[in-house]
Design a protein around this motif. Structure first.
Motif, short mmCIF file in Angstrom:
data_model
loop_
_atom_site.label_atom_id
_atom_site.label_comp_id
_atom_site.label_asym_id
_atom_site.label_seq_id
_atom_site.Cartn_x
_atom_site.Cartn_y
_atom_site.Cartn_z
N GLY A 17 0.80 -1.21 0.00
CA GLY A 17 0.00 0.00 0.00
C GLY A 17 0.83 1.27 0.00
O GLY A 17 0.37 2.31 -0.47
N THR A 19 3.65 3.82 -1.31
CA THR A 19 4.08 4.12 -2.68
C THR A 19 5.34 4.98 -2.66
O THR A 19 5.26 6.21 -2.58
CB THR A 19 2.96 4.84 -3.44
N GLU A 77 -4.35 7.46 6.05
CA GLU A 77 -5.25 7.00 4.98
C GLU A 77 -6.71 6.95 5.42
O GLU A 77 -7.01 6.76 6.60
CB GLU A 77 -4.83 5.60 4.52
N GLN A 148 -7.45 2.50 2.35
CA GLN A 148 -7.83 2.66 0.95
C GLN A 148 -6.74 2.19 0.00
O GLN A 148 -7.03 1.63 -1.07
CB GLN A 148 -8.17 4.12 0.66
N SER A 149 -5.47 2.38 0.37
CA SER A 149 -4.39 1.96 -0.53
C SER A 149 -4.38 0.45 -0.74
O SER A 149 -4.04 -0.03 -1.83
CB SER A 149 -3.03 2.41 0.03
N ALA A 151 -7.10 -1.45 -0.65
CA ALA A 151 -8.24 -1.74 -1.53
C ALA A 151 -7.84 -1.51 -2.98
O ALA A 151 -8.23 -2.27 -3.88
CB ALA A 151 -9.44 -0.87 -1.15
N ARG A 152 -7.07 -0.45 -3.23
CA ARG A 152 -6.60 -0.18 -4.59
C ARG A 152 -5.57 -1.21 -5.04
O ARG A 152 -5.55 -1.63 -6.20
CB ARG A 152 -6.03 1.22 -4.66
N HIS A 155 -7.24 -4.42 -6.22
CA HIS A 155 -8.41 -4.11 -7.04
C HIS A 155 -8.82 -5.30 -7.91
O HIS A 155 -7.98 -5.99 -8.50
CB HIS A 155 -8.12 -2.91 -7.93
N THR A 160 -15.74 -3.54 -5.19
CA THR A 160 -15.62 -2.10 -5.03
C THR A 160 -15.49 -1.79 -3.55
O THR A 160 -15.40 -2.71 -2.72
CB THR A 160 -16.84 -1.37 -5.63
N TYR A 161 -15.47 -0.51 -3.18
CA TYR A 161 -15.33 -0.18 -1.75
C TYR A 161 -16.05 1.13 -1.46
O TYR A 161 -16.31 1.94 -2.36
CB TYR A 161 -13.87 -0.11 -1.34
#
Length: 262
Positions: A17, A19, A77, A148-149, A151-152, A155, A160-161
């Motif tokens: 997650g 970056t 986040e 959220q990172s 979840a991305r 993906h 979805t979220y």
């Protein structure tokens, strides 16, 4: 060759997650002679990797042991719940933990949240990893709350979220063993904090300031004599405000008696 110095390098660990791409790019522009190696580690093993010296610093999730590690918080986040695309939760733009109270919520063993009381209905067993939990969500076994990172990162077209407004949040920080704060660690800290190459707070700029000070004449040193100045006993002679010549000792110079007119 014996006695040759090892080429310097920098190892940066990072958890799923996180970056590091932007900071790595800046590093490569500023320090092209020092290769930066990325070491991806699970969140649960980040502290072990840094303690063992397998990385010089790391992008980790808080909290960390502040008696051993230094840490610079970078960002916090949003927290989301991952659901199938046809789930009722998708009808809302955001949800609360109360909205999920009757749902089966998965809590993988590498969960980044430290729940005092895990929300939702417990699953029969805990998935080993977040990746495994995502597969179970896709199979309609349960839902998953993650930063959220993540979840991305995981993906899928069938998932979805939605934001969970009252859930705990996860913060990412740059961390390193406090006793191992090397020059290269300081360089990376400067990059993460947005310092420019010419920043006076960087160690490179500090060295430049030291070199400039060495070039300046020492205070109290001998001054260069002005061209054409007369000296008496090693000190320049001068004139008083009234124009009388004075000796180096500060006494008026002797003048001859005026001649009488014949």
């Amino acid at each position: 060759m014996t006695g040759s110095q090892e080429t310097p390098s920098f190892r940066l660990a990072y958890v799923p997650g996180a970056t590091p791409a932007k900071w790595v790019r800046i590093w490569n522009e500023r320090l092209p002679e020092v290769p930066l190696t990325l070491v991806q580690v699970p969140s649960t093993e980040a502290s072990h990797v840094l303690r063992a010296g397998e990385a010089d610093a790391g992008l980790v999730r808080l909290p960390v042991d502040r008696t051993f590690f230094s840490a610079i918080p970078l960002y916090t986040e949003a927290t989301v719940v991952v659901v199938p695309k046809d789930h009722l939760v998708t009808a809302a733009d955001e949800v609360t933990l109360a909205d999920l109270a009757d749902e089966v919520l998965l809590h993988p063993l590498d969960d980044v949240f430290e729940w005092d009381s895990p929300p939702g209905e417990p699953a029969f067993e805990r998935p080993a990893t977040t990746s495994d939990a995502i597969e179970l969500v896709a199979a309609n076994v349960g839902l998953l709350i993650v930063p959220q990172s993540l979840a991305r990162l995981h993906h899928r077209k069938d998932l979805t979220y939605r934001p969970v407004v009252d859930a705990p949040q996860s913060s990412v920080a740059l961390s390193w063993p406090e006793e191992a704060t090397t020059d290269l660690v300081e360089d990376f800290i400067g990059i993460v904090r947005g310092r420019t190459v010419n920043s006076t707070r960087g160690r490179t700029a500090a060295k430049t300031d030291t070199e400039q000070k060495r070039k300046q004449p020492e205070q109290g040193g001998t001054r260069q004599k002005p061209a054409g100045a007369k000296t008496t006993g090693g000190k320049p002679a001068g004139r008083t405000a009234r124009g009388r010549t004075v000796s180096a000792a500060g006494r008026p110079a002797k003048r001859g008696k005026p001649r009488r007119k014949s």
